[in-house]
Design a protein around this motif. Structure first.
Motif, PDB file in Angstrom:
ATOM      1  N   TYR A 250       0.862  -1.184   0.000  1.00  0.00           N
ATOM      2  CA  TYR A 250       0.000   0.000   0.000  1.00  0.00           C
ATOM      3  C   TYR A 250       0.895   1.229   0.000  1.00  0.00           C
ATOM      4  O   TYR A 250       1.893   1.279   0.712  1.00  0.00           O
ATOM      5  N   VAL A 251       0.525   2.231  -0.788  1.00  0.00           N
ATOM      6  CA  VAL A 251       1.380   3.389  -1.032  1.00  0.00           C
ATOM      7  C   VAL A 251       0.785   4.645  -0.399  1.00  0.00           C
ATOM      8  O   VAL A 251      -0.388   4.966  -0.622  1.00  0.00           O
ATOM      9  N   CYS A 252       1.619   5.362   0.368  1.00  0.00           N
ATOM     10  CA  CYS A 252       1.191   6.615   0.980  1.00  0.00           C
ATOM     11  C   CYS A 252       0.799   7.603  -0.116  1.00  0.00           C
ATOM     12  O   CYS A 252       1.542   7.797  -1.083  1.00  0.00           O
ATOM     13  N   PRO A 253      -0.354   8.252   0.024  1.00  0.00           N
ATOM     14  CA  PRO A 253      -0.799   9.183  -0.999  1.00  0.00           C
ATOM     15  C   PRO A 253       0.061  10.439  -1.108  1.00  0.00           C
ATOM     16  O   PRO A 253       0.060  11.113  -2.125  1.00  0.00           O
ATOM     17  N   ARG A 254       0.817  10.751  -0.081  1.00  0.00           N
ATOM     18  CA  ARG A 254       1.611  11.993  -0.073  1.00  0.00           C
ATOM     19  C   ARG A 254       3.083  11.761  -0.430  1.00  0.00           C
ATOM     20  O   ARG A 254       3.604  12.383  -1.330  1.00  0.00           O
ATOM     21  N   CYS A 255       3.739  10.853   0.287  1.00  0.00           N
ATOM     22  CA  CYS A 255       5.188  10.683   0.082  1.00  0.00           C
ATOM     23  C   CYS A 255       5.548   9.388  -0.647  1.00  0.00           C
ATOM     24  O   CYS A 255       6.707   9.153  -0.960  1.00  0.00           O
ATOM     25  N   GLU A 256       4.542   8.546  -0.883  1.00  0.00           N
ATOM     26  CA  GLU A 256       4.676   7.284  -1.610  1.00  0.00           C
ATOM     27  C   GLU A 256       5.492   6.218  -0.875  1.00  0.00           C
ATOM     28  O   GLU A 256       6.017   5.299  -1.475  1.00  0.00           O
ATOM     29  N   ARG A 257       5.566   6.340   0.450  1.00  0.00           N
ATOM     30  CA  ARG A 257       6.153   5.263   1.262  1.00  0.00           C
ATOM     31  C   ARG A 257       5.284   4.023   1.075  1.00  0.00           C
ATOM     32  O   ARG A 257       4.067   4.111   0.979  1.00  0.00           O
ATOM     33  N   VAL A 258       5.908   2.870   1.060  1.00  0.00           N
ATOM     34  CA  VAL A 258       5.184   1.617   0.884  1.00  0.00           C
ATOM     35  C   VAL A 258       5.070   0.894   2.222  1.00  0.00           C
ATOM     36  O   VAL A 258       6.056   0.751   2.942  1.00  0.00           O
ATOM     37  N   GLU A 259       3.852   0.492   2.551  1.00  0.00           N
ATOM     38  CA  GLU A 259       3.562  -0.290   3.749  1.00  0.00           C
ATOM     39  C   GLU A 259       3.078  -1.665   3.301  1.00  0.00           C
ATOM     40  O   GLU A 259       2.325  -1.774   2.333  1.00  0.00           O
TER      41      GLU A 259
END
Length: 83
Positions: A5-14
């Motif tokens: 899953y990708v953060c909508p702001r910084c695109e960090r992946v969880e």
């Protein structure tokens, strides 16, 4: 097996052990709370032709891009079927 899953702001992946369209989290990197999109949606957003992007597309968080794309008919999401 995990899903990304990708953060909508910084695109960090969880990573998570379940598959849903998005999850709501506070990002440990940027601190923003938002809808982390399943990686498959990020790929679908990237496939939208640049000519269909609104003027501020690059500044829009990923979740807002997704909502825009659905609203404008650029992307179809079946909410009744499997992911």
């Amino acid at each position: 097996m995990t899903e990304s899953y990708v953060c909508p702001r910084c695109e960090r992946v969880e990573e998570r052990s379940y598959k849903v369209r998005f999850i709501i989290l506070t990002c440990p990197d940027c601190g923003e709370n938002g809808r982390f999109l399943h990686e498959s949606f990020v790929g679908r957003l990237e496939a939208i032709p640049e000519s269909a992007h609104p003027e501020n597309w690059a500044e829009m968080p990923l979740d807002e891009r997704l909502l825009y794309a659905i609203r404008e008919g650029l992307l179809e999401v079946d909410i009744t079927g499997p992911m």
